[in-house]
Design an enzyme around this catalytic site. Sequence first.
Site, PDB file in Angstrom:
ATOM      1  CD  GLU A 349      -2.746   1.396   2.413  1.00  0.00           C
ATOM      2  OE1 GLU A 349      -2.769   0.504   3.281  1.00  0.00           O
ATOM      3  OE2 GLU A 349      -3.540   2.354   2.385  1.00  0.00           O
ATOM      4  CG  ASN A 407      -4.642   5.050   0.667  1.00  0.00           C
ATOM      5  OD1 ASN A 407      -5.565   4.450   1.193  1.00  0.00           O
ATOM      6  ND2 ASN A 407      -3.365   4.710   0.833  1.00  0.00           N
ATOM      7  CD  GLU A 439      -6.065   0.630   0.496  1.00  0.00           C
ATOM      8  OE1 GLU A 439      -6.108   1.477   1.400  1.00  0.00           O
ATOM      9  OE2 GLU A 439      -5.240  -0.303   0.463  1.00  0.00           O
ATOM     10  CG  ASP A 469      -8.590   2.190   3.347  1.00  0.00           C
ATOM     11  OD1 ASP A 469      -8.415   1.272   4.156  1.00  0.00           O
ATOM     12  OD2 ASP A 469      -7.748   3.084   3.138  1.00  0.00           O
ATOM     13  CD  GLU A 526      -6.858  -0.638   6.795  1.00  0.00           C
ATOM     14  OE1 GLU A 526      -6.471   0.046   5.866  1.00  0.00           O
ATOM     15  OE2 GLU A 526      -7.686  -0.233   7.629  1.00  0.00           O
TER      16      GLU A 526
HETATM   17  P1  C2E Z   1      -5.189   3.996   5.559  1.00  0.00           P
HETATM   18  O1  C2E Z   1      -5.270   3.993   4.086  1.00  0.00           O
HETATM   19  O2  C2E Z   1      -6.201   3.220   6.302  1.00  0.00           O
HETATM   20  O3  C2E Z   1      -3.750   3.537   5.898  1.00  0.00           O
HETATM   21  C1  C2E Z   1      -3.422   2.818   7.010  1.00  0.00           C
HETATM   22  C2  C2E Z   1      -2.801   3.676   8.065  1.00  0.00           C
HETATM   23  O4  C2E Z   1      -2.555   2.891   9.203  1.00  0.00           O
HETATM   24  C3  C2E Z   1      -1.455   4.259   7.672  1.00  0.00           C
HETATM   25  O5  C2E Z   1      -1.285   5.499   8.336  1.00  0.00           O
HETATM   26  C4  C2E Z   1      -0.500   3.227   8.247  1.00  0.00           C
HETATM   27  O6  C2E Z   1       0.794   3.748   8.500  1.00  0.00           O
HETATM   28  C5  C2E Z   1      -1.186   2.887   9.524  1.00  0.00           C
HETATM   29  N1  C2E Z   1      -0.855   1.558   9.965  1.00  0.00           N
HETATM   30  C6  C2E Z   1      -0.449   0.516   9.252  1.00  0.00           C
HETATM   31  N2  C2E Z   1      -0.235  -0.560  10.014  1.00  0.00           N
HETATM   32  C7  C2E Z   1      -0.553  -0.182  11.277  1.00  0.00           C
HETATM   33  C8  C2E Z   1      -0.542  -0.857  12.538  1.00  0.00           C
HETATM   34  O7  C2E Z   1      -0.204  -2.029  12.670  1.00  0.00           O
HETATM   35  N3  C2E Z   1      -0.943  -0.160  13.615  1.00  0.00           N
HETATM   36  C9  C2E Z   1      -1.327   1.142  13.518  1.00  0.00           C
HETATM   37  N4  C2E Z   1      -1.707   1.776  14.617  1.00  0.00           N
HETATM   38  N5  C2E Z   1      -1.333   1.822  12.340  1.00  0.00           N
HETATM   39  C10 C2E Z   1      -0.952   1.146  11.234  1.00  0.00           C
HETATM   40  P2  C2E Z   1      -0.776   6.765   7.574  1.00  0.00           P
HETATM   41  O8  C2E Z   1       0.306   6.438   6.612  1.00  0.00           O
HETATM   42  O9  C2E Z   1      -0.503   7.811   8.593  1.00  0.00           O
HETATM   43  O10 C2E Z   1      -2.026   7.154   6.702  1.00  0.00           O
HETATM   44  C11 C2E Z   1      -3.198   7.586   7.282  1.00  0.00           C
HETATM   45  C12 C2E Z   1      -4.312   7.705   6.293  1.00  0.00           C
HETATM   46  O11 C2E Z   1      -4.043   8.754   5.369  1.00  0.00           O
HETATM   47  C13 C2E Z   1      -4.490   6.475   5.407  1.00  0.00           C
HETATM   48  O12 C2E Z   1      -5.245   5.513   6.096  1.00  0.00           O
HETATM   49  C14 C2E Z   1      -5.231   7.037   4.221  1.00  0.00           C
HETATM   50  O13 C2E Z   1      -6.612   7.121   4.479  1.00  0.00           O
HETATM   51  C15 C2E Z   1      -4.667   8.436   4.156  1.00  0.00           C
HETATM   52  N6  C2E Z   1      -3.654   8.482   3.067  1.00  0.00           N
HETATM   53  C16 C2E Z   1      -2.394   8.016   3.052  1.00  0.00           C
HETATM   54  N7  C2E Z   1      -1.815   8.244   1.880  1.00  0.00           N
HETATM   55  C17 C2E Z   1      -2.759   8.847   1.092  1.00  0.00           C
HETATM   56  C18 C2E Z   1      -2.779   9.330  -0.262  1.00  0.00           C
HETATM   57  O14 C2E Z   1      -1.813   9.235  -1.017  1.00  0.00           O
HETATM   58  N8  C2E Z   1      -3.927   9.899  -0.707  1.00  0.00           N
HETATM   59  C19 C2E Z   1      -5.024  10.002   0.092  1.00  0.00           C
HETATM   60  N9  C2E Z   1      -6.136  10.579  -0.409  1.00  0.00           N
HETATM   61  N10 C2E Z   1      -5.048   9.562   1.359  1.00  0.00           N
HETATM   62  C20 C2E Z   1      -3.924   8.987   1.853  1.00  0.00           C
HETATM   63 MG    MG Z   2      -5.607   2.749   2.773  1.00  0.00          MG
HETATM   64 MG    MG Z   3      -7.459   1.922   6.224  1.00  0.00          MG
END
Ligand code: C2E
Ligand code: MG
Ligand code: MG
Length: 570
Positions: A349, A407, A439, A469, A526
């Site tokens: 991802e 995403n 996603e 997602d 996830e």
């Molecule tokens: P998401 O798509 O649900 O991504 C999963 C988030 O959970 C990611 O946070 C990831 O680092 C975190 N995560 C993964 N494994 C674990 C785990 O075992 N425990 C915990 N506590 N967290 C975990 P991140 O990278 O901070 O991203 C947060 C959200 O930001 C993402 O949720 C997604 O909705 C959004 N996002 C990230 N990149 C993009 C992007 O390029 N475009 C858009 N529109 N949204 C994005």
């Molecule tokens: Mg995601």
């Molecule tokens: Mg998610």
Amino acid sequence: MSNFDPIPVSIKQQLMTELCEQIDDAIFILDGNLRYLTVNASYELLIGYKESFLVGRPLGIYAAEFLSEEEQLILKDIKNNLSEKGFHELDFSMANRYGQMIECHVTYRKISVEGVVYHVGMLRDMSSVVKDQKQVAHLLNYDQLTGLPNRKVFLSQTSDILLDTYQEVVIVRLNIDRYRNLANLLGPDGINSLITSFVERIKQLELAHLRCLSHFGGDDFALLFECKDGNMVRHQLDTLMQMCELPFPMNDSATTDANIYCHVSAGVSYFPKNDGQVTGLLTKAEKALQYVKQHGGDDIRWYDKTIEEATAGSLQLEAELRVATTDGQFVPYYQPKFSLDTGAITGFEALVRWQHPTRGLLKPIHFIDAILTHKLSFELFSQMANQIAKQLSEWQQQGFCQHICINADAAEFSHPDFFDMVSGLLVQHNIAACQLHIEVTESSLIQRHDNVRQQLNSLKELGVCLALDDFGTGYASLSYLQEYPFDFIKVDKSFISNIETDRTQHAIVKAILDLAVALDMQVVAEGIETEQQRDVLLDMGCKQGQGYWFSKPIPADVATEMLLKQYTTE
Ligand code: C2E
Ligand code: MG
Ligand code: MG
């Protein structure tokens, strides 16, 4: 003038009598002691009593035997004015024989004929005019849906209180979070009934010290409190927030589950600490409200100086984000997805990170909302998609065929160039469409725009895989599965965090897995953080997962090393 014949007095009298009988105004003649002598037809009609009944009776007393205190005062006024000035005029409302309230304008004149005193009264029914005036006043001062005073009334009540209060005055500005989404989901009737129930709940709380509850329109409310110490309102506001979070039952076919959950954001300012003027207080409460909304909502914030600094900060953030989109400061980090059974990497991802020139590497939590607010989603998506496409093609040349998931928010799909850009990238980098996954979060689908559906269908036809997602966290999870062509369900990490011990989480994930089998979809769990969580999920039949236990999101070169390692150990 020579052949003009003036009418004889007797004819004039007859004409005048006839006019009195036929005129719309109600006319009545009283003797010197204010007893009825005669009334015209309009008077009979309006009052509901015949002349024969009224003659001889004192003014004001019809069926009742006596006058109320108020009526006695009016009568005294009439008598005094008629004897002193010979004229009296008044507006009042009275009930006629049938109990109908009539808004009257009445004039009395004292007339002497051959030494005898008479009083002639003329009564005009003003009910329709008064009703119109009242309606206009209501329209100008009250919200038509909730009947609550509007902004104008709120401001005037606040300044009245500020003028002579010896206590503290607290202003609260209150908004319902994600109101536009809710309105789109529920439709016009549904959102109106939600707002009405919302107001009913606030009223039922009977908040102490509340002087005015006002509806500025839509989801926008204001409350005015006056009390010895502004802090006394804190507890009331907590109660208000709690009651908002209880489910609102909705009978609407648009929602699969019948309950709607609301969150509210509130900004508070108070006199005398924050400002002495109504406009200043309101602006400060609104700044506090904006602050809460920019930080995800569902909170109360009392105004203080740091809010001004934060507002300036948010303007700077917008400027910096615009530079970031043009200068290519967004980079994808890759979090591997694993087969829970074999431990092999099945794909990645891509998660955006902002390589900020002074603040270092920033996670989406620091800027993703601002991206949406400032409508930079498509710019972010294209920057990410370009880098991801290059990465896929590099990996392909090295012999790796894992997919990458990107995403995207529904706002990105709405862009007219979205589809052409994605299909163009696939051709340009010679990538199979199935290697690209997209996603979409549930919360971004809530607006149900037709073109989002079209775009998702076109992507699906192209061969791109689609994932839903954060499944289970939105308003209508199940209906999205029916409406859109998803291949994957990503179970939100909030359902995994205690899956080893929490029976509810376990049951929910089991139900999702069963549902996915029935709908021929795949499930990715996830947020797997422990080996036990992996084991439980594997036992339940979940095949794929991602989470910190396997790997955190990593830069592209580290992800490549991971792939190389997997291939050399195979
Ligand atoms: P998401 O798509 O649900 O991504 C999963 C988030 O959970 C990611 O946070 C990831 O680092 C975190 N995560 C993964 N494994 C674990 C785990 O075992 N425990 C915990 N506590 N967290 C975990 P991140 O990278 O901070 O991203 C947060 C959200 O930001 C993402 O949720 C997604 O909705 C959004 N996002 C990230 N990149 C993009 C992007 O390029 N475009 C858009 N529109 N949204 C994005
Ligand atoms: Mg995601
Ligand atoms: Mg998610």
